[in-house]
Design a protein around this motif. Structure first.
Motif: not given
Length: 748
Positions: A77-83, A164-170
């Motif tokens: 859990i990296i970060e969040a924005r515009d909550l 099957k594959a890792p996920l990374k992103g916003w």
């Protein structure tokens, strides 16, 4: 461009405390897009479920790691924005919660921020018998010391896909699936007219052939009045519903070319020449009448404000009860007029008549004394119109036609509508209350009668307006004299047309007004004394300010140095309606100025105006901080590094179609192209009709024509321009798709 929902909230205003939400209407982008002609209907209000009021994104990295004797689900859990802000301070106290197979793990709580940075790793040991089918949910909540926590959004993933594959992103935060039943209209309904228009604006060179074709109709007028030009063809195929939009775009295009007076003269000449009865002149919604109307709004708004603003403000402030119609008089409301009790109907009418005559006297005085304030280009257009009508109707019985042609636009389509609804002409921030609105209506009716030179007096159903007739008739001579002086323009202005459209010179003021400013540097304490009241001017070249409009010394910021124009969170200074302007100096150093507007509408107007002026800047920043750097940290994301990259994306959204917009010839030409694209079939029919007529004529003459050197029909030439622009749009669209595919491949 990437919005997902458009929501309208109906609120009950409370003087003390927060306003109460009655209900809302929420429309998805997909629903709006499915109605290309727009939505125009009553829509029932629905209840507001806090679990649906979510916004923002969360940055995650999810993967399944295989160890010797087990599998581990790792959730970074990296970060969040515009909550969404859930606390009174305009922030939240967010924490993240990960749920899988009945197990729950949580991050730490980050206090007072909408941009939390957690950078925490949460792990689940996967059991063989429960791996299949169990989804992983990541939720964000606002922690509350008292009461239950507030939901901020969630995102869900399939464990099968992760293996099957890792996920990374916003990832966009979504609401809980709604279980709320439709209120069935019990909360009321909202009448909405909504249309989504998304356009790709091409580089200027692609629109030049279209502009040249339209300008050619003015610079090279036809030898015979029956000859068809591209501009005349556009008018012929244009629908009544689209004429106002087309007129606005054409007016701005010809303003940009310095040819707006010849353009209006071209349309007006066609309109006058085909009119046999002067009483019907410009009464239809023709392209000529719509163009004149939009032309006045585009170039004449500062003039209108100078003439009417003071008297309109006085009418709003005095709130006098005025009524002449005996069917609508309410004696009980007249206690404000007399402390002795209710007045009789006759006394009310007499009192109302005196009030109306006083207001009208001031309005007419302001108008007839405004000759020098009227923009030269507006006076030149009226002079040409006066000349065309006088030439076409020279008879003695039609001597008033040349006056009515001008006053019909200036009084009936400009001054009277502005008096009736001042908010639509930016004379007031809010619509009038019922009582003031009635006063404005009566005044607008009287001004219309004066603009008609009293020709309709006594013929209408509203005979109760008769007490005003003597004043109206006595004003007509003064109005005629004013119109004579208005069109008495020197020939020097006539020969320097390119200099006459000064409202759109790059250095001309686009927007101005008082604002409160504060520099980011300096004091760390926040108080009302750190904000200074300054008068701002915005042009396409500079943003400048000084202590007052009359102050000689101004501080100027070149528009080309502006690299971000963004809203500011309330918690940054405990102030609402704030924006920030970030600039870069010659040495590359960034500095920020914070500005407070008086209300949300003014904030949106300034954001839009400055973004329009900076739309071509190449130095615009992709990220910014919606907070301020105080007490050695950013109030938005709580980072201690002043130079850290912004925690929120910047925006470039502007409001299109405002009368005070600076000229944007590419946008105007794109809108005309879209209209022509919509009318392509009509143009093809006209082209075939024109070709068949030419062929018949040539056969009768026995002539052979060489098409290479001949003037093509207007319809065929417009079709050729449409086709070229359509191909250019397809090429740009294909290029964007290829770039997006390449970026996706590189990311994976």
């Amino acid at each position: 461009m990437g919005f997902h929902n458009l929501s309208f909230y109906m609120l009950d205003e409370d003087t003390i405390g927060h306003d109460d939400v009655i209900g809302k209407v929420s429309l998805s982008k997909e629903y709006i897009s499915s109605h290309p002609r727009g939505i125009d209907s009553w829509i029932n209000l629905s209840r507001v479920d806090p679990n649906e009021e979510v916004q923002g994104e969360i940055s995650l990295e999810l993967q399944v790691l295989k160890e010797a004797h087990r599998q581990v689900l790792c959730c970074h859990i990296i970060e969040a924005r515009d909550l969404a802000p859930r606390d009174i301070s305009g922030t939240s106290d967010p924490f993240a919660r990960v749920l899988w197979n009945g197990q729950v793990l949580e991050t730490a709580i980050i206090k007072k921020t909408r941009f939390p940075h957690w950078d925490e790793m949460l792990e689940f040991v996967l059991e063989e018998e429960t791996i299949a089918g169990a989804p992983i949910a990541v939720e964000v909540w606002d922690w509350d010391m008292v009461g239950k926590n507030d939901f901020l959004g969630r995102v869900e993933f399939s464990l099968d896909a992760l293996q099957k594959a890792p996920l990374k992103g916003w990832f966009r935060l979504l609401p809980f699936p709604s279980t709320e039943e439709d209120a069935g209209g019990k909360l009321g309904a909202l009448r909405l007219r909504v249309r989504l228009a998304e356009d790709r604006i091409l580089p200027s060179r692609y629109y030049q052939p279209l502009i040249d074709l339209l300008v050619e109709s003015i610079l090279c007028p036809p030898e015979e009045k029956d000859d068809v030009t591209p501009l005349a063809m556009l008018e012929e195929v244009c629908s009544v519903e689209s004429r106002q939009d087309v007129a606005t775009k054409l007016v701005k295009i010809f303003l940009g070319q310095g040819l707006v007076v010849p353009f209006l003269d071209y349309l007006n000449l066609h309109e006058v020449s085909r009119t046999t009865d002067p009483n019907t002149l410009f009464r239809s919604n023709s392209l000529a009448s719509k163009s004149m109307e939009q032309f006045m709004k585009v170039v004449g708004m500062p003039y209108l404000h100078e003439v009417l603003k003071l008297i309109i403000n006085r009418i709003f402030e005095e709130k006098k009860y005025v009524e002449l119609d005996p069917c609508k008089i309410e004696p009980s409301r007249t206690r404000r007029i007399s402390f002795k009790g209710s007045l009789s109907e006759a006394q009310i009418r007499d009192s109302s008549l005196e009030v109306l005559k006083g207001y009208l006297r001031d309005i007419i005085e302001a108008i007839v004394g405004s000759m020098q304030k009227c923009p030269p280009v507006l006076r030149m257009a009226f002079k040409q119109l006066h000349r065309r009508v006088e030439d076409h109707f020279p008879e003695a019985e039609n001597q008033d036609a040349k006056y009515i042609a001008i006053s019909g636009f200036l009084f009936l389509r400009f001054f009277a509508p502005a008096i009736l609804t001042p908010k639509l002409f930016n004379l007031r921030d809010q619509h009038a209350d019922t009582q003031t609105s009635r006063t404005l209506l009566l005044l607008a009716k009287a001004v219309q009668s004066i603009g008609n030179l009293g020709l309709q007096l006594g013929h209408g159903k509203e005979q109760w307006m008769e007490p005003l007739h003597p004043f109206i008739l006595s004003s007509i001579g003064r109005v005629k004299d004013f119109l004579d002086r208005l069109i008495d323009v020197d020939t020097e202005n006539e020969t320097s047309e390119n200099q006459s459209w000064t409202p759109f010179h790059p250095s001309a003021t686009v927007k101005e007004g008082y604002l409160h400013k504060r520099k980011a540097e300096g004091l760390h304490l926040v108080s009302r004394f750190t904000f200074k009241k300054r008068y701002f001017w915005l042009s396409n070249e500079t943003l400048s300010y000084s202590r007052s409009p009359e102050w000689q010394v101004r501080t100027s910021i070149p528009v080309q140095r502006i690299c971000a124009v963004e809203r500011v969170d309330e918690n940054a200074f405990q102030q609402s309606h704030m924006m920030q302007i970030t600039t870069r100096d010659n040495g590359g150093q960034l500095s920020t100025m914070y500005i407070q507007c008086k209300n949300v509408n003014e904030l949106n107007q300034w954001l839009s105006a400055i973004r329009k002026a900076t739309i071509s800047n190449e130095c615009m920043l992709p990220f910014c901080h919606p907070g301020a750097f105080r007490s050695n940290r950013w109030t938005c994301c709580l980072q201690a590094d002043r130079m850290v990259r912004g925690c929120s994306r910047t925006h470039s959204a502007v409001t299109l179609g405002d009368w005070s917009d600076p000229l944007d010839p590419d946008t105007e030409a794109q809108m005309v192209y879209k209209q022509l694209l919509f009318l392509r079939e009509k143009l093809r029919e006209k082209c075939l009709e024109f070709t068949s007529k030419e062929t018949t004529l040539d056969e009768g003459r026995g002539a052979q024509k060489d098409n290479k050197g001949q003037w093509m029909s207007a319809a065929a030439r417009l079709l050729e321009v449409i086709q070229d622009l359509e191909q250019a749009h397809k090429a740009f669209e294909h290029q964007e798709e290829e770039e997006a595919a390449a970026a996706s491949t590189a990311h994976s």
